[in-house]
Design a protein around this motif. Sequence first.
Motif, short mmCIF file in Angstrom:
data_model
loop_
_atom_site.label_atom_id
_atom_site.label_comp_id
_atom_site.label_asym_id
_atom_site.label_seq_id
_atom_site.Cartn_x
_atom_site.Cartn_y
_atom_site.Cartn_z
N GLN A 111 -10.54 13.00 -10.61
CA GLN A 111 -10.68 11.95 -11.89
C GLN A 111 -9.99 10.74 -11.58
OE1 GLN A 111 -7.83 13.51 -15.48
NE2 GLN A 111 -6.86 14.82 -13.30
N TRP A 112 -9.03 10.57 -10.85
CA TRP A 112 -8.69 9.12 -10.99
C TRP A 112 -9.13 7.83 -9.60
CZ3 TRP A 112 -3.01 11.12 -11.06
CH2 TRP A 112 -2.71 11.72 -12.27
N LEU A 113 -9.46 8.92 -9.53
CA LEU A 113 -10.47 7.48 -8.43
C LEU A 113 -11.67 6.79 -8.90
CD1 LEU A 113 -11.09 10.06 -5.44
CD2 LEU A 113 -9.10 8.45 -5.08
N ARG A 114 -11.88 6.33 -8.53
CA ARG A 114 -12.98 4.81 -8.55
C ARG A 114 -14.23 5.53 -8.22
NH1 ARG A 114 -12.32 -0.67 -9.20
NH2 ARG A 114 -10.03 -1.84 -8.52
N PRO A 244 -9.91 8.36 7.28
CA PRO A 244 -11.00 8.45 6.69
C PRO A 244 -11.69 7.32 6.51
CG PRO A 244 -9.23 9.65 5.00
CD PRO A 244 -8.42 9.30 6.24
N ASP A 245 -12.87 7.26 6.39
CA ASP A 245 -13.76 6.44 6.28
C ASP A 245 -13.23 5.23 5.56
OD1 ASP A 245 -15.77 4.30 5.94
OD2 ASP A 245 -17.76 6.35 5.67
N PRO A 246 -13.18 4.05 5.72
CA PRO A 246 -12.64 2.63 5.04
C PRO A 246 -12.99 2.50 3.57
CG PRO A 246 -12.90 1.80 7.18
CD PRO A 246 -12.92 3.56 7.33
N ARG A 247 -14.43 2.98 3.82
CA ARG A 247 -15.52 2.69 2.32
C ARG A 247 -15.58 3.87 1.59
NH1 ARG A 247 -20.25 3.20 6.29
NH2 ARG A 247 -19.84 4.72 7.41
N ARG A 248 -15.21 5.03 1.57
CA ARG A 248 -14.73 5.91 0.68
C ARG A 248 -13.16 6.12 -0.05
NH1 ARG A 248 -19.33 8.93 1.07
NH2 ARG A 248 -18.53 9.90 -1.38
N THR A 249 -12.76 5.01 0.86
CA THR A 249 -11.19 5.31 0.99
C THR A 249 -10.25 3.94 -0.02
OG1 THR A 249 -10.51 6.03 2.96
CG2 THR A 249 -9.02 4.59 1.66
N THR A 250 -9.11 4.27 -1.47
CA THR A 250 -9.37 2.79 -2.26
C THR A 250 -7.14 3.55 -2.03
OG1 THR A 250 -9.13 2.48 -4.61
CG2 THR A 250 -9.31 4.48 -3.95
N SER A 251 -6.55 2.14 -2.47
CA SER A 251 -5.27 2.41 -2.54
C SER A 251 -5.11 1.76 -4.12
CB SER A 251 -4.63 1.33 -2.31
OG SER A 251 -4.66 0.93 -1.12
N GLU A 252 -5.99 1.77 -4.32
CA GLU A 252 -6.10 2.61 -5.68
C GLU A 252 -6.60 3.03 -7.22
OE1 GLU A 252 -6.19 -3.27 -6.89
OE2 GLU A 252 -7.62 -1.32 -6.92
N LEU A 253 -5.83 3.55 -8.45
CA LEU A 253 -6.19 4.20 -9.50
C LEU A 253 -6.12 4.45 -10.30
CD1 LEU A 253 -2.82 7.25 -8.21
CD2 LEU A 253 -6.19 7.15 -7.27
N CYS A 254 -7.06 5.18 -10.59
CA CYS A 254 -7.98 4.64 -12.80
C CYS A 254 -7.38 5.28 -13.49
CB CYS A 254 -9.32 4.18 -13.33
SG CYS A 254 -10.02 3.74 -11.38
N ILE A 255 -6.31 4.49 -13.98
CA ILE A 255 -5.51 5.56 -15.23
C ILE A 255 -5.54 4.29 -16.41
CG2 ILE A 255 -2.95 6.01 -16.01
CD1 ILE A 255 -3.03 6.62 -12.99
N GLU A 256 -5.54 5.08 -17.89
CA GLU A 256 -5.53 4.67 -18.95
C GLU A 256 -6.77 3.53 -18.67
OE1 GLU A 256 -2.04 3.79 -20.17
OE2 GLU A 256 -1.08 6.27 -20.39
#
Length: 265
Positions: A111-114, A244-256
């Motif tokens: 629920q927190w991923l872009r 994992p595939d870097p295109r499907r990877t993020t270091s940031e989360l979507c909160i509030e």
Amino acid sequence: MRRLITTLVACGALLAGTAFAQAEIKDPVQALKAVLASGNGVRFTETTTLLDGADERAERRRTGTFEFDAGGHVKALDVTTTGGEYGRERVIGFNHDIGGTAYRSGGLLTQWLRKGKTWWKDSHQMHLWHTELLGYDEQLVNPAEPATLAALMKNGRRSGDTVTGAITFEKLEQVSRWAEHATHIGWEEDARLDYTVTLSPSGLVSRVQSTFTFADALDELTGKTVHVETRYQQWGGKVSIKAPDPRRTTSELCIEGRCNWRLPG
């Protein structure tokens, strides 16, 4: 008389066969060292049961692969967990200390991923410990570490292909880097872990069962007992765990509503 002699011969052959089978089991530590090398690993399945008084329920099931270095330490892991509160989760981790990296997919993080991202990349030290990646109910015994396996053999009593014993968390931490990177070690140094190790005829570990009770942990865990059964296959097989595939990877989360939240590395 002939019938008696035949029976005695048959019994003797059976006993001899049993003794031979037991004698065929090689020294476990030497058998382990023979399959350890950088790039080798083992596959496993694991089931945990959480006991709270008379209440017993299956907690989680894990399937995955460990990749070792030459000393039997877990260099990388790729583990999928099912049965938890937030559904299926997969974790890929490299190095459980400073400088390591972990990737998570599924579970609570979904629920927190872009949009378009399926993996969260994290390098925060505390989040790299395997108990943080896999859960507090995971197997704390790493039978791939020669020093750990030797301690289990020394502390336990052997009967045929099984070794049963107990070891404190403090002593386990002294011989095991895997245990050293388990969160509960700091909580429970005097706690006792009961274990049963099952050996294959080749001397390699085919199963580890362990039980321990949280005496002084998080409120929701205190007083509860965890039973873990882990089965191992394909010792010494070639393993190469990739990020994992870097295109499907993020270091940031979507909160509030903000998608730039991240932990420091």
